[in-house]
Design a protein around this motif. Sequence first.
Motif, PDB file in Angstrom:
ATOM      1  N   ILE A 189      -1.104  17.635   5.884  1.00 46.04           N
ATOM      2  CA  ILE A 189      -2.231  18.394   5.323  1.00 46.04           C
ATOM      3  C   ILE A 189      -2.543  19.623   6.185  1.00 46.04           C
ATOM      4  N   GLN A 193       8.502  15.884  12.590  1.00 46.11           N
ATOM      5  CA  GLN A 193       9.275  14.790  13.207  1.00 46.11           C
ATOM      6  C   GLN A 193      10.002  13.918  12.169  1.00 46.11           C
ATOM      7  N   ASN A 247      -9.705  12.058   7.788  1.00 44.61           N
ATOM      8  CA  ASN A 247     -10.201  12.449   6.474  1.00 44.61           C
ATOM      9  C   ASN A 247      -9.428  13.680   6.005  1.00 44.61           C
ATOM     10  N   PRO A 268       7.503  15.716   4.958  1.00 40.17           N
ATOM     11  CA  PRO A 268       6.387  16.279   5.725  1.00 40.17           C
ATOM     12  C   PRO A 268       5.009  15.740   5.340  1.00 40.17           C
ATOM     13  N   ALA A 273     -10.670   3.153   7.395  1.00 44.24           N
ATOM     14  CA  ALA A 273      -9.289   2.667   7.520  1.00 44.24           C
ATOM     15  C   ALA A 273      -9.283   1.154   7.748  1.00 44.24           C
ATOM     16  N   GLY A 310      -0.183   6.592   5.941  1.00 46.44           N
ATOM     17  CA  GLY A 310      -1.514   6.079   6.293  1.00 46.44           C
ATOM     18  C   GLY A 310      -2.267   5.637   5.053  1.00 46.44           C
TER      19      GLY A 310
END
Length: 446
Positions: free
Chosen positions: A16, A37, A354, A41, A160, A48
Amino acid sequence: MTNPGRHFVAVIGGAISGSVATEILADHGIRVAVFEQNTRPYGKIEDGLPRWHVEQRKQEYARIDARMKKPNVYFIPSIKLGRDFNLSQLFEWGFSAVILANGAWRDRELGAPEAEQYVDKGLVYQNPFIYWYNHKNEKDYQGPRYETPDEAVVVGGGLASLDVVKVLQLENYERALKARGIHTSMHELEKSIPEVCKAHGIKPEELGVKGCLLIYRRREQDMPLAQPPDNATPEQIAKTEMVRQKMLRLARDKFLFRFQDRRLTTGIIVENGRLHGLKVVETKIEGRKAEPIPGSEQELRAPLVVSSIGSVPEKLSGINMNGEYYTFSGNDLPRYTALERVFGVGNVVTGQGNIRVSLVHSQKVTKRVVDCMKSDDQNAGAGAASAEQQVANAMGAIGKQIEAIPQLSDHQLAEVERQVQALQQKAGFTSDYDAWIAKVTPPDLE
Ligand SMILES: Cc1cc2nc3c(=O)[nH]c(=O)nc-3n(C[C@H](O)[C@H](O)[C@H](O)COP(=O)(O)OP(=O)(O)OC[C@H]3O[C@@H](n4cnc5c(N)ncnc54)[C@H](O)[C@@H]3O)c2cc1C
């Protein structure tokens, strides 16, 4: 628009905040190399946000893809800062500036003495747990696999941690229903476990699931599930507390988990080399302080403990830390203090998990970085400007507390481009972004 093509920026992380920074820079004619990484992307959107958010994930993927496909953008997959290159190297290659958008991938430690020795031996952290949950059904998934036993304990309190609780409850009820010959799916159960049970003529309590237990160190109305506005009045704070309690109540009604507030972890229970639960103490809340109440110690035995108490930036070789965060200074324009022309955007700075917070932060900071570049463009054209204009430009820069980012020469630009293309080639990326994504997306990715 700034002088097109006179700057080349390295953005670390393509999700993001990284993609938003990339888009803003590219739209100003600035060349951008995105160092990511992973092969894809999408960051925490893929690894998550739990996979039941089907539509939201699709939309965010499409937005990130559109930003990556802008002219002036060079995507470099499978390359990790701190492992494959370091910050100083980026400047040796000639980049004008660096934007760190690498998020928060390190779970904050549980904090109980010796707990770290029992990771994957009864103790699991949220980030690898959700990663597993999102990818576990892929044929080629190679990562660690986790059990989801009934009566697990989740340490948390934020949004979460509610997702972790949901995962455990969905898995437990799916198994219990299956044992009765009833086949359901994550997507059905995620709407409401009692509703699914009702549709099959079963009472949830008949299934024998005891449910996982969520513990939180403060009061339930303090849970960071909703935030009051800045400078909130007492009424606004009271309203936010009610919203939090309502959110928790709704989640418990739908997912049937147990909850204890005012529980602080003080130790672990270990048997036969494995963690079998937590020692906790009740707390007394005074303002933001959660003070242990002597004599209220308690053992919470559990087959699994999942710690979900926040994510912080990963420690990377060559990057200085101040506590849990990199050494950034400045709110409007967070600069990495150990090296000039390195900035931070999104979760790596805000620490807030967020999407919108990451997006807005990246927009604000990147616009300031562009200002720094414009400022140097003005200086570069200063020969033609009057002395008054030069003074005004310099005063404007000082007023906005920005540093000028020098333009690159043709030779420097060509050198950076050569380096970027060599890295893309090494990663097997052929400059066709869509073809790359199609190639690296597992066919059975949910
Ligand atoms: C369980 C869970 C549920 C969530 N639910 C919600 C929700 O419902 N609503 C909501 O708004 N938010 C939610 N979030 C949070 C949200 O997904 C993230 O806050 C947001 O996506 C962060 O974006 P970012 O770009 O700042 O960071 P990230 O998404 O973390 O992106 C960082 C990128 O950098 C890459 N990277 C990391 N390190 C390196 C390195 N060293 N070198 C190169 N690349 C690197 C990563 O691979 C990644 O692509 C949730 C998060 C979790 C964990």
